[in-house]
Write a protein that holds these residues in place. Structure first.
Motif, PDB file in Angstrom:
ATOM      1  N   GLU A 225       0.825  -1.202   0.000  1.00 18.35           N
ATOM      2  CA  GLU A 225       0.000   0.000   0.000  1.00 18.35           C
ATOM      3  C   GLU A 225       0.865   1.260   0.000  1.00 18.35           C
ATOM      4  O   GLU A 225       0.604   2.212  -0.766  1.00 18.35           O
ATOM      5  CB  GLU A 225      -0.940   0.025   1.213  1.00 18.35           C
ATOM      6  CG  GLU A 225      -1.816   1.277   1.223  1.00 18.35           C
ATOM      7  CD  GLU A 225      -2.830   1.304   2.355  1.00 18.35           C
ATOM      8  OE1 GLU A 225      -3.672   2.229   2.354  1.00 18.35           O
ATOM      9  OE2 GLU A 225      -2.785   0.413   3.229  1.00 18.35           O
ATOM     10  N   ALA A 226       1.903   1.275   0.837  1.00 16.70           N
ATOM     11  CA  ALA A 226       2.774   2.446   0.885  1.00 16.70           C
ATOM     12  C   ALA A 226       3.454   2.679  -0.458  1.00 16.70           C
ATOM     13  O   ALA A 226       3.556   3.825  -0.929  1.00 16.70           O
ATOM     14  CB  ALA A 226       3.819   2.267   1.985  1.00 16.70           C
ATOM     15  N   ALA A 227       3.906   1.616  -1.081  1.00 15.17           N
ATOM     16  CA  ALA A 227       4.589   1.748  -2.372  1.00 15.17           C
ATOM     17  C   ALA A 227       3.629   2.222  -3.459  1.00 15.17           C
ATOM     18  O   ALA A 227       3.987   3.082  -4.279  1.00 15.17           O
ATOM     19  CB  ALA A 227       5.206   0.410  -2.766  1.00 15.17           C
ATOM     20  N   LEU A 228       2.417   1.678  -3.479  1.00 20.56           N
ATOM     21  CA  LEU A 228       1.465   2.077  -4.515  1.00 20.56           C
ATOM     22  C   LEU A 228       1.051   3.530  -4.340  1.00 20.56           C
ATOM     23  O   LEU A 228       0.887   4.263  -5.330  1.00 20.56           O
ATOM     24  CB  LEU A 228       0.249   1.152  -4.501  1.00 20.56           C
ATOM     25  CG  LEU A 228      -0.726   1.298  -5.676  1.00 20.56           C
ATOM     26  CD1 LEU A 228      -0.014   1.217  -7.021  1.00 20.56           C
ATOM     27  CD2 LEU A 228      -1.834   0.250  -5.597  1.00 20.56           C
ATOM     28  N   ARG A 229       0.907   3.972  -3.108  1.00 20.21           N
ATOM     29  CA  ARG A 229       0.599   5.389  -2.875  1.00 20.21           C
ATOM     30  C   ARG A 229       1.736   6.274  -3.396  1.00 20.21           C
ATOM     31  O   ARG A 229       1.496   7.322  -4.010  1.00 20.21           O
ATOM     32  CB  ARG A 229       0.370   5.639  -1.380  1.00 20.21           C
ATOM     33  CG  ARG A 229      -0.946   5.098  -0.863  1.00 20.21           C
ATOM     34  CD  ARG A 229      -1.188   5.499   0.588  1.00 20.21           C
ATOM     35  NE  ARG A 229      -2.463   4.985   1.066  1.00 20.21           N
ATOM     36  CZ  ARG A 229      -3.638   5.549   0.824  1.00 20.21           C
ATOM     37  NH1 ARG A 229      -3.691   6.668   0.105  1.00 20.21           N
ATOM     38  NH2 ARG A 229      -4.758   5.016   1.297  1.00 20.21           N
ATOM     39  N   ARG A 230       2.958   5.864  -3.141  1.00 18.36           N
ATOM     40  CA  ARG A 230       4.100   6.647  -3.617  1.00 18.36           C
ATOM     41  C   ARG A 230       4.138   6.688  -5.143  1.00 18.36           C
ATOM     42  O   ARG A 230       4.340   7.748  -5.749  1.00 18.36           O
ATOM     43  CB  ARG A 230       5.408   6.043  -3.082  1.00 18.36           C
ATOM     44  CG  ARG A 230       6.667   6.628  -3.732  1.00 18.36           C
ATOM     45  CD  ARG A 230       7.930   6.017  -3.144  1.00 18.36           C
ATOM     46  NE  ARG A 230       7.976   4.574  -3.246  1.00 18.36           N
ATOM     47  CZ  ARG A 230       8.371   3.926  -4.336  1.00 18.36           C
ATOM     48  NH1 ARG A 230       8.709   4.582  -5.448  1.00 18.36           N
ATOM     49  NH2 ARG A 230       8.415   2.595  -4.340  1.00 18.36           N
ATOM     50  N   LEU A 231       3.946   5.545  -5.779  1.00 16.61           N
ATOM     51  CA  LEU A 231       4.049   5.457  -7.234  1.00 16.61           C
ATOM     52  C   LEU A 231       2.925   6.214  -7.940  1.00 16.61           C
ATOM     53  O   LEU A 231       3.136   6.803  -9.008  1.00 16.61           O
ATOM     54  CB  LEU A 231       4.042   3.986  -7.658  1.00 16.61           C
ATOM     55  CG  LEU A 231       5.269   3.177  -7.246  1.00 16.61           C
ATOM     56  CD1 LEU A 231       4.997   1.684  -7.392  1.00 16.61           C
ATOM     57  CD2 LEU A 231       6.495   3.577  -8.063  1.00 16.61           C
TER      58      LEU A 231
END
Length: 288
Positions: A99-105
């Motif tokens: 989730e954190a990575a997808l929000r960043r991307l």
């Protein structure tokens, strides 16, 4: 919806959604949390993270469900990983990191109406999947749905991907293609991992690879130049057709309009993920 339309929709949706699942294998947020938990090997993090929903299974189960990895490589990490971090804890870490990575991307798009709509559609399709004969999908499907559209989008994309992947493995087994030969023939199409990267990531030696190439040449699948023959291209096309057919169930269930909408919404989001650097260019051929 006839068979051809269902297969086409399954193929389009898969192509559009795949980056919204696959970024997780390269996300520093996941890597860092797994490393902090004690998994200090990149391959160990991959095997344990993807297999954790199955529970503390042995190396043979992971090799069987992942299919194209060298069993010796898998056995160096599984079941040892479970003595370092319990599978249930890895599942939690993976969800949080994804989730954190997808929000960043995705940046600002993570809070968009499109992500919320896509998450709902993907969940509807994923919940229409059948688990029969699909062990890796079934393990992931037993997990509860996370809160919020961003995490739900990743989980739904993961379910649809593993559902399709289990069906693809069934097609490979029916074709009589062992894991390494399946990998070599896939790489020979020129639109996936570079061969050297595939060898390293999947744990195969140059000798292993050469043996698989020779076996495929004897089958008429590979030519002397290492590329697919006409017969090889026909075989790979037939495998994809069977895979699309096996993956079409959830898209039939939600209908043509919603299936098309999934692809329509996912395409720009996947482009954004790629543009944000989710995938290391050096691992892939130019066409990827």
């Amino acid at each position: 919806m006839d068979r051809a339309e269902a297969q086409q929709l399954a193929s389009r949706a898969h192509a559009a959604l795949e980056p919204l699942h696959a970024f997780v294998y390269f996300a520093p947020e996941v890597e860092q949390s797994f490393t902090a938990a004690g998994l200090d090997s990149a391959r160990g993090r991959y095997f344990a993270g993807r297999a954790a929903p199955l529970g503390a299974v042995g190396a043979s189960v992971v090799t069987a469900t992942f299919y194209n990895f060298n069993h010796r490589l898998v056995a160096r990490h599984i079941p040892h990983a479970w003595s370092v971090v319990e599978p249930a804890e890895l599942v939690k870490l993976r969800f949080a990191g994804a989730e954190a990575a997808l929000r960043r991307l995705l940046g600002d798009a993570a809070a968009s109406d499109e992500v919320t709509e896509l998450a709902g559609l993907v969940r509807e399709a994923a919940e229409a999947c059948s688990p029969e004969g699909r062990p890796l999908f079934a393990g992931h499907a037993d997990l509860g749905w996370p809160d919020g559209p961003v995490a739900a989008l990743w989980h739904g994309a993961t379910l649809l991907r593993e559902h399709r992947g289990d069906g693809h493995i069934a097609a490979l087994v029916a074709e009589g293609l062992p894991g390494l030969q399946a990998l070599v023939s896939h790489i020979a199409q020129g639109n996936s991992f570079r061969a050297e990267a595939a060898k390293k990531l999947r744990g195969w030696t140059d000798e292993d690879w050469a043996g698989a190439e020779q076996a495929l040449r004897e089958r008429g699948v590979l030519g002397d130049d290492g590329g697919l023959t006409d017969e090889g291209r026909a075989m790979r096309a037939a495998l994809e057709e069977r895979t699309d057919h096996a993956a079409a169930g959830p898209y039939r269930a939600v209908g043509a309009e919603k299936s098309a909408r999934i692809a329509e919404l996912a395409k720009p989001l996947s482009r954004a993920v790629r543009k944000a650097g989710a995938f290391p260019r050096e691992l892939f051929t130019q066409r990827s």
